[in-house]
Design an enzyme around this catalytic site. Structure first.
Site, PDB file in Angstrom:
ATOM      1  N   GLU A 174      15.882  18.393  52.727  1.00  0.00           N
ATOM      2  CA  GLU A 174      16.096  17.481  53.861  1.00  0.00           C
ATOM      3  C   GLU A 174      17.414  16.723  53.712  1.00  0.00           C
ATOM      4  OE1 GLU A 174      14.267  16.432  56.780  1.00  0.00           O
ATOM      5  OE2 GLU A 174      13.029  18.220  56.552  1.00  0.00           O
ATOM      6  N   ASP A 195       7.010  21.324  62.911  1.00  0.00           N
ATOM      7  CA  ASP A 195       7.139  21.135  61.458  1.00  0.00           C
ATOM      8  C   ASP A 195       7.205  19.646  61.168  1.00  0.00           C
ATOM      9  OD1 ASP A 195       7.386  21.869  58.732  1.00  0.00           O
ATOM     10  OD2 ASP A 195       9.509  21.413  58.817  1.00  0.00           O
ATOM     11  N   SER A 196       6.993  19.291  59.904  1.00  0.00           N
ATOM     12  CA  SER A 196       7.104  17.890  59.520  1.00  0.00           C
ATOM     13  C   SER A 196       8.558  17.426  59.529  1.00  0.00           C
ATOM     14  CB  SER A 196       6.491  17.691  58.138  1.00  0.00           C
ATOM     15  OG  SER A 196       7.122  18.559  57.219  1.00  0.00           O
ATOM     16  N   CYS A 225       6.421  26.977  51.824  1.00  0.00           N
ATOM     17  CA  CYS A 225       6.856  25.821  52.602  1.00  0.00           C
ATOM     18  C   CYS A 225       8.089  26.277  53.368  1.00  0.00           C
ATOM     19  CB  CYS A 225       7.186  24.675  51.651  1.00  0.00           C
ATOM     20  SG  CYS A 225       8.078  23.312  52.416  1.00  0.00           S
ATOM     21  N   THR A 226       8.131  25.955  54.644  1.00  0.00           N
ATOM     22  CA  THR A 226       9.214  26.489  55.483  1.00  0.00           C
ATOM     23  C   THR A 226      10.575  25.858  55.185  1.00  0.00           C
ATOM     24  OG1 THR A 226       8.435  24.975  57.197  1.00  0.00           O
ATOM     25  CG2 THR A 226       7.769  27.282  57.381  1.00  0.00           C
ATOM     26  N   HIS A 227      10.600  24.876  54.302  1.00  0.00           N
ATOM     27  CA  HIS A 227      11.898  24.344  53.867  1.00  0.00           C
ATOM     28  C   HIS A 227      12.564  25.254  52.818  1.00  0.00           C
ATOM     29  CE1 HIS A 227      10.581  20.616  55.734  1.00  0.00           C
ATOM     30  NE2 HIS A 227      11.751  20.057  55.462  1.00  0.00           N
ATOM     31  N   THR A 258       2.267  23.004  54.900  1.00  0.00           N
ATOM     32  CA  THR A 258       1.329  21.939  54.562  1.00  0.00           C
ATOM     33  C   THR A 258       0.305  21.729  55.680  1.00  0.00           C
ATOM     34  OG1 THR A 258       3.084  20.906  53.306  1.00  0.00           O
ATOM     35  CG2 THR A 258       1.201  19.519  53.894  1.00  0.00           C
ATOM     36  N   GLY A 314       3.625  16.824  52.604  1.00  0.00           N
ATOM     37  CA  GLY A 314       3.086  17.520  51.432  1.00  0.00           C
ATOM     38  C   GLY A 314       2.493  16.639  50.350  1.00  0.00           C
TER      39      GLY A 314
HETATM   40  N1  DGL Z   1       7.951  22.430  55.983  1.00  0.00           N
HETATM   41  C1  DGL Z   1       6.805  21.751  55.437  1.00  0.00           C
HETATM   42  C2  DGL Z   1       5.890  22.767  54.749  1.00  0.00           C
HETATM   43  O1  DGL Z   1       6.011  23.914  55.061  1.00  0.00           O
HETATM   44  C3  DGL Z   1       7.278  20.625  54.613  1.00  0.00           C
HETATM   45  C4  DGL Z   1       6.183  19.880  53.961  1.00  0.00           C
HETATM   46  C5  DGL Z   1       6.331  18.413  53.837  1.00  0.00           C
HETATM   47  O2  DGL Z   1       6.570  17.751  54.837  1.00  0.00           O
HETATM   48  O3  DGL Z   1       6.114  17.939  52.722  1.00  0.00           O
HETATM   49  O4  DGL Z   1       5.056  22.518  53.961  1.00  0.00           O
END
Ligand code: DGL
Length: 267
Positions: free
Chosen positions: A145, A3-4, A179-181, A68, A36
Site C-alpha cells: 500500500e 477490495d480493502s 492476497c490480491t496485493h 481476506t 487482514g
Molecule cells: N487485498 C486484501 C486481501 O486479499 C488485503 C487484505 C487486507 O486488507 O489486509 O486479503
C-alpha cells in the site's frame, strides 16, 4: 469489484483483458484497511456495508477481489444477495491443485485468511492428497500500500525472504498469492524462488472465474455498448499517492473518475 484497498486492482487489470466491454465499478475500503488483521465478525460487518454501496450501481455480479473478505465471509454471505458474489478462493485453489506436481502447495496470505483454514479445505475437496502449507504475512499489505516491494527494494526483500523460507523448506512447487496485493511482489518472489515454483495470482484467478460466469449468465455487454465502457473508482479515504499506486497495480493510469465515499453511511 471490491477490495480493502488497492489489491483488487490486480483483478481489474486482468478483467481489462478478459471483459473489455463491461462497465466496472471498483471500491477500495482504504479508510478501514487492513482487513487482514481484524476478526471475522468485523470483516463481515465491513463487507456488508461495502456490498450495500456497490449494489447501488445495479451490478450483475460482485467480484470480491480480497482474499481476506473471501475467506472470512464467503460463501455464507452469498445467500443474502440476488447477484453472484465471486471470491478468490475456489478459482485459486483449483488452479493450484491443477498446477502442483509434488502435491505441496504454499499459501501466502493475511492473518485472517490463514486463520480461516479455508484454502486447506477447498484444495483438499479438489485433491485430498495435496498438502497446503500456509504462511501469514501481516507486513506485506502495508508495504505494498505504500508503493514498496519492487525488485531491488532491500527492506521488502528481507521481509519477503523470511516469509518464504518455511515454504522453501517444505519444498512447495506451487504458491498461491492468496492476497490480491501480493502480485505486486511477484518480481521479488520470483527472484527468491526461481522459475521452478508456479505462482497463482488470486486476482487473475477470480477475474477468469468472473469472465466464465459472465458468459454462462449470457449477460455480456451488447455489441451496441459504448466502445470505451465506463470505469468508476471509489475509495473510502484518499491515501497519499493513491492514483500513482493504483497505476502500478493496473499497469496503466486510472481510466475513470476517482471519488471518495462515506462507507459508514451504508448498511
Ligand atoms: N487485498 C486484501 C486481501 O486479499 C488485503 C487484505 C487486507 O486488507 O489486509 O486479503
Amino acid at each position: 469489484v471490491f477490495d480493502s484497498g488497492l489489491g483488487g486492482l490486480t483483478a481489474v487489470r486482468a478483467l481489462d483483458a478478459l471483459l473489455p466491454g463491461e462497465e466496472l465499478v471498483f471500491f477500495g475500503d482504504t479508510a478501514r484497511l487492513p482487513y487482514g488483521t481484524r476478526s471475522h465478525g468485523t470483516i463481515r460487518k465491513y463487507l456488508r456495508q461495502d456490498i450495500a454501496f456497490l449494489r447501488t450501481f445495479d451490478i450483475k455480479m460482485l467480484v470480491v477481489a480480497c482474499g481476506t473478505a473471501s475467506t472470512a465471509c464467503l460463501p455464507a454471505l452469498c445467500a443474502e444477495y440476488p447477484f453472484p458474489l465471486l471470491g478468490v478462493v475456489e478459482p485459486s485453489a483449483a488452479a493450484a491443485a491443477a498446477a502442483t506436481r509434488n502435491k505441496r502447495v504454499g499459501l501466502l496470505a493475511t492473518l485472517a485468511t490463514v486463520a480461516s483454514g479455508v484454502y486447506e479445505t477447498t484444495v483438499n475437496a479438489i485433491d485430498p492428497d495435496v498438502t497446503v502449507i500456509p504462511q501469514a504475512c501481516p507486513l506485506l499489505v502495508p508495504l505494498v500500500e505504500n508503493g514498496r516491494g519492487q525488485k531491488g527494494d532491500a527492506v521488502a526483500e528481507i521481509i519477503v525472504r523470511e516469509y518464504l523460507q518455511p515454504l522453501i523448506e517444505a519444498e512447495a512447487d506451487t504458491l498461491i498469492l492468496g492476497c490480491t496485493h501480493y502480485p505486486l511482489l511477484s518480481g521479488l518472489i520470483r527472484d527468491i524462488l526461481g522459475d521452478g515454483v508456479t505462482l497463482i495470482d488470486s486476482g487473475e484467478a477470480v477475474a477468469q472465474a468472473a469472465a466464465a460466469l459472465n458468459s454462462d449468465l449470457k449477460t455480456q455487454a451488447s455489441e451496441f455498448a459504448p466502445k470505451a465502457p465506463k470505469r468508476r473508482y471509489f475509495v473510502s479515504d484518499y491515501p497519499e499517492g493513491y492514483a500513482l499506486n493504483a497505476a502500478l497495480f493496473l499497469g496503466r493510469p486510472l481510466d475513470g473518475p476517482l471519488q471518495k465515499v462515506d462507507i459508514e453511511g451504508y448498511a
